[in-house]
Scaffold this motif. Structure first.
Motif, PDB file in Angstrom:
ATOM      1  N   LYS A  58       0.838  -1.195   0.000  1.00  0.00           N
ATOM      2  CA  LYS A  58       0.000   0.000   0.000  1.00  0.00           C
ATOM      3  C   LYS A  58       0.878   1.253   0.000  1.00  0.00           C
ATOM      4  O   LYS A  58       1.630   1.479   0.952  1.00  0.00           O
ATOM      5  CB  LYS A  58      -0.898   0.030   1.233  1.00  0.00           C
ATOM      6  CG  LYS A  58      -1.945  -1.032   1.253  1.00  0.00           C
ATOM      7  CD  LYS A  58      -2.827  -0.859   2.465  1.00  0.00           C
ATOM      8  CE  LYS A  58      -3.940  -1.879   2.461  1.00  0.00           C
ATOM      9  NZ  LYS A  58      -4.830  -1.668   3.607  1.00  0.00           N
ATOM     10  N   PRO A  59       0.791   2.063  -1.050  1.00  0.00           N
ATOM     11  CA  PRO A  59       1.571   3.300  -1.072  1.00  0.00           C
ATOM     12  C   PRO A  59       1.266   4.219   0.113  1.00  0.00           C
ATOM     13  O   PRO A  59       2.134   4.947   0.576  1.00  0.00           O
ATOM     14  CB  PRO A  59       1.168   3.966  -2.391  1.00  0.00           C
ATOM     15  CG  PRO A  59       0.673   2.848  -3.255  1.00  0.00           C
ATOM     16  CD  PRO A  59       0.050   1.854  -2.296  1.00  0.00           C
ATOM     17  N   SER A  60       0.050   4.159   0.647  1.00  0.00           N
ATOM     18  CA  SER A  60      -0.301   5.016   1.783  1.00  0.00           C
ATOM     19  C   SER A  60       0.519   4.642   3.019  1.00  0.00           C
ATOM     20  O   SER A  60       0.887   5.518   3.812  1.00  0.00           O
ATOM     21  CB  SER A  60      -1.802   4.927   2.088  1.00  0.00           C
ATOM     22  OG  SER A  60      -2.158   3.594   2.416  1.00  0.00           O
ATOM     23  N   SER A  62       3.602   3.382   2.958  1.00  0.00           N
ATOM     24  CA  SER A  62       4.936   3.903   2.681  1.00  0.00           C
ATOM     25  C   SER A  62       4.985   5.411   2.926  1.00  0.00           C
ATOM     26  O   SER A  62       5.920   5.927   3.545  1.00  0.00           O
ATOM     27  CB  SER A  62       5.317   3.592   1.227  1.00  0.00           C
ATOM     28  OG  SER A  62       6.657   3.893   0.988  1.00  0.00           O
ATOM     29  N   ARG A  63       3.973   6.120   2.468  1.00  0.00           N
ATOM     30  CA  ARG A  63       3.912   7.572   2.667  1.00  0.00           C
ATOM     31  C   ARG A  63       3.905   7.921   4.155  1.00  0.00           C
ATOM     32  O   ARG A  63       4.594   8.825   4.595  1.00  0.00           O
ATOM     33  CB  ARG A  63       2.678   8.147   1.978  1.00  0.00           C
ATOM     34  CG  ARG A  63       2.556   9.643   2.130  1.00  0.00           C
ATOM     35  CD  ARG A  63       1.270  10.185   1.482  1.00  0.00           C
ATOM     36  NE  ARG A  63       1.256  11.609   1.561  1.00  0.00           N
ATOM     37  CZ  ARG A  63       1.850  12.436   0.705  1.00  0.00           C
ATOM     38  NH1 ARG A  63       2.500  11.965  -0.326  1.00  0.00           N
ATOM     39  NH2 ARG A  63       1.787  13.734   0.872  1.00  0.00           N
ATOM     40  N   GLU A  90       5.554   7.235  -9.264  1.00  0.00           N
ATOM     41  CA  GLU A  90       4.618   7.608  -8.199  1.00  0.00           C
ATOM     42  C   GLU A  90       5.338   7.683  -6.850  1.00  0.00           C
ATOM     43  O   GLU A  90       5.147   8.633  -6.078  1.00  0.00           O
ATOM     44  CB  GLU A  90       3.482   6.596  -8.122  1.00  0.00           C
ATOM     45  CG  GLU A  90       2.395   6.968  -7.140  1.00  0.00           C
ATOM     46  CD  GLU A  90       1.248   5.978  -7.178  1.00  0.00           C
ATOM     47  OE1 GLU A  90       0.799   5.577  -6.079  1.00  0.00           O
ATOM     48  OE2 GLU A  90       0.803   5.605  -8.274  1.00  0.00           O
ATOM     49  N   ARG A  91       6.193   6.721  -6.578  1.00  0.00           N
ATOM     50  CA  ARG A  91       6.944   6.711  -5.324  1.00  0.00           C
ATOM     51  C   ARG A  91       7.913   7.897  -5.268  1.00  0.00           C
ATOM     52  O   ARG A  91       8.041   8.556  -4.237  1.00  0.00           O
ATOM     53  CB  ARG A  91       7.700   5.389  -5.178  1.00  0.00           C
ATOM     54  CG  ARG A  91       8.468   5.284  -3.879  1.00  0.00           C
ATOM     55  CD  ARG A  91       9.082   3.898  -3.741  1.00  0.00           C
ATOM     56  NE  ARG A  91       9.973   3.807  -2.618  1.00  0.00           N
ATOM     57  CZ  ARG A  91       9.618   3.608  -1.363  1.00  0.00           C
ATOM     58  NH1 ARG A  91       8.340   3.467  -1.063  1.00  0.00           N
ATOM     59  NH2 ARG A  91      10.512   3.533  -0.404  1.00  0.00           N
TER      60      ARG A  91
END
Length: 129
Positions: A58-60, A62-63, A90-91
């Motif tokens: 999930k990118p969220s 990582s953010r 995106e990252r």
């Protein structure tokens, strides 16, 4: 899997090695150790070797990890040996946004040795500014 945190040496640089998919709890524990080293005046910068880490699905997540950690570090130099897959557009955009928001001194590097050299040069430049 997990995070190994090594306290700052005489040069003020701490190190962390992330392996596999580290949990939120492991990241929070690393942040707390870094926070304590900052309060004591020992931590001036950090090198994180995530070359053996897995990116969260999930990118969220990582953010959130990046945002929390940059908030702890404030403007201290942060060198990062990235994991595979780190170079996705995106990252990279997410990292650039957070680095800008926190006015961080950040550099992706190829090795811990490169990270140490970059952090020390950054600290010298900050002292001479």
């Amino acid at each position: 899997m997990g995070i190994e945190y090594f306290e700052p040496g005489e040069d003020g640089l701490a190190r962390a090695i992330i392996t596999g998919l580290a949990s939120r709890t492991e990241h929070a524990a690393m942040e707390e150790r870094a926070r304590q080293d900052i309060r004591s005046g020992r931590l001036q910068g950090i090198i994180i070797d995530a070359s053996r880490a897995e990116l969260p699905a999930k990118p969220s997540f990582s953010r959130e990890i990046w945002d929390d950690f940059l908030g702890v570090l404030e403007a201290r130099p942060f060198a990062y040996v990235p994991p595979r897959g780190h170079d996705g557009a995106e990252r990279q955009a997410m990292i650039a946004e957070l680095v800008g928001d926190w006015e961080s001194h950040y550099c992706a590097v190829a090795s811990e040795a490169d990270g140490r050299a970059w952090c020390l040069a950054s600290l010298a430049a900050l002292r001479n500014a």
